[in-house]
Design an enzyme around this catalytic site. Structure first.
Site, mmCIF file in Angstrom:
data_model
loop_
_atom_site.group_PDB
_atom_site.id
_atom_site.type_symbol
_atom_site.label_atom_id
_atom_site.label_comp_id
_atom_site.label_asym_id
_atom_site.label_seq_id
_atom_site.Cartn_x
_atom_site.Cartn_y
_atom_site.Cartn_z
ATOM 1 N N CYS A 98 47.420 38.273 30.823
ATOM 2 C CA CYS A 98 48.584 37.849 31.645
ATOM 3 C C CYS A 98 49.957 38.556 30.511
ATOM 4 C CB CYS A 98 48.938 36.421 31.616
ATOM 5 S SG CYS A 98 50.365 36.033 32.445
ATOM 6 N N HIS A 168 41.969 45.267 32.436
ATOM 7 C CA HIS A 168 43.007 45.907 33.022
ATOM 8 C C HIS A 168 43.540 47.154 32.512
ATOM 9 C CE1 HIS A 168 46.703 46.175 35.876
ATOM 10 N NE2 HIS A 168 47.295 46.839 34.698
ATOM 11 N N ASN A 199 39.611 47.406 36.470
ATOM 12 C CA ASN A 199 40.897 47.092 37.154
ATOM 13 C C ASN A 199 42.190 47.845 36.732
ATOM 14 O OD1 ASN A 199 43.191 44.483 36.634
ATOM 15 N ND2 ASN A 199 42.467 45.036 38.581
#
EC number: 1.3.1.-
Length: 317
Positions: A98, A168, A199
């Site tokens: 995050c 990611h 991702n």
């Protein structure tokens, strides 16, 4: 090929998971993060963020849903992981990706990518708390300020016993700014044996193919692309031969309004539809027109009326 629906905080709640898995193409969903500080959270927190736990931890269309935890304290994360699986979650996912400033400021999410030893301690504690037959997975970025610790972070997760890593392909500082560095995922794969899911910046079937080639990963995770193109997973799989028509998307928006009006989040529908239009605009110019028509509306019923006027239902297309 496995396709996972990404955990997008404030966007992919249980209603959106239901909607997108009804469209199809997904093998797994991961919840918005459950924030763990210094407490074992009550069951109601898990049921609120993952009501699917009351239905066998699956969406109504049968796709498994895994609870995601975010925090910095290994033992508290372990206790909450145990709680999650006892409530029925098919394993636990840990958030090390995050990029939100408020989350990072409180030492959660991507900020932990600066300390591989803490990643190791968290995963080790959670792995020991979760039954061995259930997976403990993690989502990370390539780093915080730079990519210098990407390999070390992945190695730390592997050494601690993680079952799978979703990466990611950008750092926290890079945020969501193109491009995604899929080739860096391939570098990580060369250094760890743990299965990896790629991702980032997958907006089309051709993007998915390039991502798979450059990352050397078969499995992928879809986030913003899934919101911009609701049948993206099926298009990637070749089940659908082209993007969903706008008339079909419009019907989805109407269906979503029904969930919100009669479900437990009716008051959120106007903001959610406007938010969804922001993603849809990338694929559908009609979404811009729709947004301009509803931007000042506050009632769900008013927005549904606009949708009915502006959009052609599927059965009439």
């Amino acid at each position: 090929m496995k396709i996972v629906l990404a955990p997008m905080e404030g966007v992919v709640d249980h209603l959106m998971r239901d909607m997108l898995t009804r469209v199809g193409g997904y093998d797994l969903c991961v919840t918005e993060f459950v924030r763990v500080v210094e407490a074992k959270l009550p069951k109601k927190v898990y049921y609120r963020l993952c009501p699917e736990l009351k239905q066998g931890a699956k969406t109504p269309s049968g796709v498994p849903v895994r609870v995601q935890l975010l925090g910095q304290h290994p033992q508290w994360l372990a206790e909450n992981a145990q709680q999650a699986v006892e409530l029925g979650s098919p394993g636990v996912d840990l958030n090390f990706g995050c990029p939100a400033k408020t989350v990072n400021k409180s030492k959660g999410g991507a900020v932990l990518l600066q300390t591989p030893d803490i990643l190791y301690a968290i995963v080790k504690a959670v792995r020991e708390a979760v039954p061995s037959e259930l997976p403990v997975t993690a989502k990370m970025r390539l780093g915080f300020e730079d990519k210098s610790l990407a390999l070390e972070n992945a190695a730390a997760l592997e050494a601690a016993g993680v079952s799978e890593i979703a990466i990611h392909a950008r750092t926290k500082v890079e945020g969501y700014k193109p491009p995604a560095y899929w080739d860096w995922i391939a570098k990580v794969r060369e250094h760890v044996d743990t299965p990896i899911i790629a991702n980032g910046e997958i907006w089309s079937a051709s993007d998915a193919q390039r991502c798979q080639q450059q990352s050397s990963c078969t499995n992928i995770m879809l986030g913003r692309g899934a919101l911009a193109l609701p049948n993206l997973a099926k298009w990637i799989r070749g089940v659908d031969s082209q993007p969903m028509k706008w008339s079909e998307v419009a019907q989805l928006l109407i269906d979503y309004s029904g969930y919100e009006i009669y479900g437990d989040k009716g008051r959120y529908y106007p903001n959610r539809i406007k938010q969804w239009c922001g993603y849809l605009k990338r694929q559908y110019p009609e979404a811009e027109t729709l947004f301009n028509s509803i931007r000042q509306l506050r009632e769900a019923s008013q927005i549904v009326e606009v949708l009915a006027r502006h959009c052609t239902p599927i059965h009439a297309a």
